[in-house]
Design a protein around this motif. Structure first.
Motif, PDB file in Angstrom:
ATOM      1  N   PRO A 156      34.016  -9.942 -23.999  1.00 24.51           N
ATOM      2  CA  PRO A 156      34.385  -8.769 -24.796  1.00 24.51           C
ATOM      3  C   PRO A 156      33.368  -8.435 -25.901  1.00 24.51           C
ATOM      4  O   PRO A 156      33.090  -7.262 -26.153  1.00 24.51           O
ATOM      5  CB  PRO A 156      35.745  -9.149 -25.402  1.00 24.51           C
ATOM      6  CG  PRO A 156      36.305 -10.138 -24.433  1.00 24.51           C
ATOM      7  CD  PRO A 156      35.112 -10.925 -23.953  1.00 24.51           C
ATOM      8  N   ARG A 157      32.779  -9.444 -26.526  1.00 26.18           N
ATOM      9  CA  ARG A 157      31.801  -9.185 -27.584  1.00 26.18           C
ATOM     10  C   ARG A 157      30.541  -8.532 -27.011  1.00 26.18           C
ATOM     11  O   ARG A 157      30.040  -7.551 -27.562  1.00 26.18           O
ATOM     12  CB  ARG A 157      31.443 -10.478 -28.309  1.00 26.18           C
ATOM     13  CG  ARG A 157      30.522 -10.234 -29.506  1.00 26.18           C
ATOM     14  CD  ARG A 157      30.128 -11.511 -30.169  1.00 26.18           C
ATOM     15  NE  ARG A 157      29.147 -12.161 -29.307  1.00 26.18           N
ATOM     16  CZ  ARG A 157      28.773 -13.413 -29.417  1.00 26.18           C
ATOM     17  NH1 ARG A 157      29.316 -14.184 -30.314  1.00 26.18           N
ATOM     18  NH2 ARG A 157      27.871 -13.917 -28.629  1.00 26.18           N
ATOM     19  N   PHE A 158      30.041  -9.076 -25.912  1.00 29.09           N
ATOM     20  CA  PHE A 158      28.854  -8.487 -25.299  1.00 29.09           C
ATOM     21  C   PHE A 158      29.156  -7.085 -24.764  1.00 29.09           C
ATOM     22  O   PHE A 158      28.329  -6.179 -24.882  1.00 29.09           O
ATOM     23  CB  PHE A 158      28.317  -9.380 -24.178  1.00 29.09           C
ATOM     24  CG  PHE A 158      27.647 -10.618 -24.682  1.00 29.09           C
ATOM     25  CD1 PHE A 158      26.433 -10.548 -25.350  1.00 29.09           C
ATOM     26  CD2 PHE A 158      28.222 -11.866 -24.494  1.00 29.09           C
ATOM     27  CE1 PHE A 158      25.801 -11.691 -25.821  1.00 29.09           C
ATOM     28  CE2 PHE A 158      27.599 -13.012 -24.955  1.00 29.09           C
ATOM     29  CZ  PHE A 158      26.389 -12.932 -25.619  1.00 29.09           C
ATOM     30  N   LEU A 159      30.339  -6.920 -24.180  1.00 28.34           N
ATOM     31  CA  LEU A 159      30.740  -5.614 -23.671  1.00 28.34           C
ATOM     32  C   LEU A 159      30.860  -4.605 -24.816  1.00 28.34           C
ATOM     33  O   LEU A 159      30.454  -3.448 -24.674  1.00 28.34           O
ATOM     34  CB  LEU A 159      32.066  -5.712 -22.909  1.00 28.34           C
ATOM     35  CG  LEU A 159      32.586  -4.415 -22.308  1.00 28.34           C
ATOM     36  CD1 LEU A 159      31.597  -3.851 -21.290  1.00 28.34           C
ATOM     37  CD2 LEU A 159      33.950  -4.657 -21.664  1.00 28.34           C
ATOM     38  N   ALA A 160      31.377  -5.030 -25.957  1.00 33.49           N
ATOM     39  CA  ALA A 160      31.513  -4.128 -27.108  1.00 33.49           C
ATOM     40  C   ALA A 160      30.149  -3.641 -27.588  1.00 33.49           C
ATOM     41  O   ALA A 160      29.976  -2.449 -27.881  1.00 33.49           O
ATOM     42  CB  ALA A 160      32.263  -4.821 -28.241  1.00 33.49           C
ATOM     43  N   ASN A 161      29.170  -4.545 -27.660  1.00 32.56           N
ATOM     44  CA  ASN A 161      27.822  -4.130 -28.060  1.00 32.56           C
ATOM     45  C   ASN A 161      27.250  -3.126 -27.059  1.00 32.56           C
ATOM     46  O   ASN A 161      26.677  -2.102 -27.446  1.00 32.56           O
ATOM     47  CB  ASN A 161      26.883  -5.338 -28.156  1.00 32.56           C
ATOM     48  CG  ASN A 161      27.158  -6.205 -29.351  1.00 32.56           C
ATOM     49  OD1 ASN A 161      27.968  -5.887 -30.207  1.00 32.56           O
ATOM     50  ND2 ASN A 161      26.486  -7.334 -29.407  1.00 32.56           N
ATOM     51  N   LEU A 162      27.396  -3.431 -25.777  1.00 35.31           N
ATOM     52  CA  LEU A 162      26.911  -2.539 -24.732  1.00 35.31           C
ATOM     53  C   LEU A 162      27.593  -1.179 -24.837  1.00 35.31           C
ATOM     54  O   LEU A 162      26.932  -0.134 -24.806  1.00 35.31           O
ATOM     55  CB  LEU A 162      27.161  -3.171 -23.359  1.00 35.31           C
ATOM     56  CG  LEU A 162      26.873  -2.316 -22.124  1.00 35.31           C
ATOM     57  CD1 LEU A 162      25.410  -1.922 -22.045  1.00 35.31           C
ATOM     58  CD2 LEU A 162      27.291  -3.068 -20.870  1.00 35.31           C
ATOM     59  N   ALA A 163      28.899  -1.180 -24.981  1.00 32.92           N
ATOM     60  CA  ALA A 163      29.657   0.072 -25.063  1.00 32.92           C
ATOM     61  C   ALA A 163      29.259   0.889 -26.295  1.00 32.92           C
ATOM     62  O   ALA A 163      29.182   2.122 -26.226  1.00 32.92           O
ATOM     63  CB  ALA A 163      31.155  -0.217 -25.080  1.00 32.92           C
ATOM     64  N   LEU A 164      28.998   0.219 -27.403  1.00 35.92           N
ATOM     65  CA  LEU A 164      28.568   0.922 -28.623  1.00 35.92           C
ATOM     66  C   LEU A 164      27.288   1.710 -28.358  1.00 35.92           C
ATOM     67  O   LEU A 164      27.228   2.915 -28.594  1.00 35.92           O
ATOM     68  CB  LEU A 164      28.347  -0.082 -29.755  1.00 35.92           C
ATOM     69  CG  LEU A 164      27.625   0.474 -30.989  1.00 35.92           C
ATOM     70  CD1 LEU A 164      28.527   1.410 -31.763  1.00 35.92           C
ATOM     71  CD2 LEU A 164      27.123  -0.656 -31.862  1.00 35.92           C
TER      72      LEU A 164
END
Length: 189
Positions: A156-164
């Motif tokens: 989720p943390r890596f996905l959040a950065n990517l999504a940002l």
């Protein structure tokens, strides 16, 4: 999605700069969220030349190993498993390439973009995190049972950065497209 060679060059330079200023602790005095995953995905979407992927990977590798050599980061992540990042980042880049072919300037493309980001990020995470966990030698007796909870913790943390970063890029694309369409309308007699 068709971009002129000049636009692709500008985007490529921005992506390379974004990778440089957000990858670890080296240039920036403010720690920005890592844009590495987004850079590879967006390069797949926006940049046609295939040499872009190895060039960005070489940049990331040079940054990582120079930070270790300078002592700004420890060598925890530099193990034989480091090279699993090649297929991991290729999953993001490939996901971007697929999305570029599927993209239409329609609202439903946002759902396709979101799904493509989710799937390519999951493949990248499984390769990079799983490769590190099982192949780095940093974890004695790694097991699948011990690895599975790590997915829920780190993905989720890596996905959040990517999504940002992909979200910002998407907003910029939509804004630029609307601006240039308005310019064309106003230029008509």
């Amino acid at each position: 999605m068709h971009l002129s060679p000049r636009s692709q060059l500008a985007i490529g330079l921005v992506l390379a700069l974004l990778l440089a200023v957000t990858r670890g602790q080296h240039f920036a005095t403010v720690n920005l969220p890592s844009a590495s995953w987004a850079v590879f995905f967006l390069a797949g979407v926006l940049l046609k030349p295939r040499w872009v992927f190895p060039a960005l990977f070489l940049e990331a590798t040079a940054l990582d190993f120079s930070m270790v050599a300078l002592g700004t980061v420890d060598d925890w992540c530099t193990s034989p498993a480091y090279w699993i990042l090649v297929p991991a980042y290729a999953a993001l880049w490939g996901g971007g390439r697929l999305y570029a072919g599927w993209h239409r300037d329609e609202l439903r493309s946002l759902a396709v973009l979101a799904l493509t980001v989710l799937v390519s990020a999951l493949v990248c995470h499984l390769l990079s995190s799983g490769g590190f966990y099982f192949l780095s030698g940093r974890y004695p007796e790694p097991t699948l049972a011990a690895f599975l909870p790590r997915i829920g913790w780190y993905y989720p943390r890596f996905l959040a950065n990517l999504a940002l970063y992909v979200g910002v890029a998407t907003a910029l694309y939509i804004g630029a497209r609307a601006f240039f369409q308005q310019q064309r309308v106003e230029a008509k007699p």
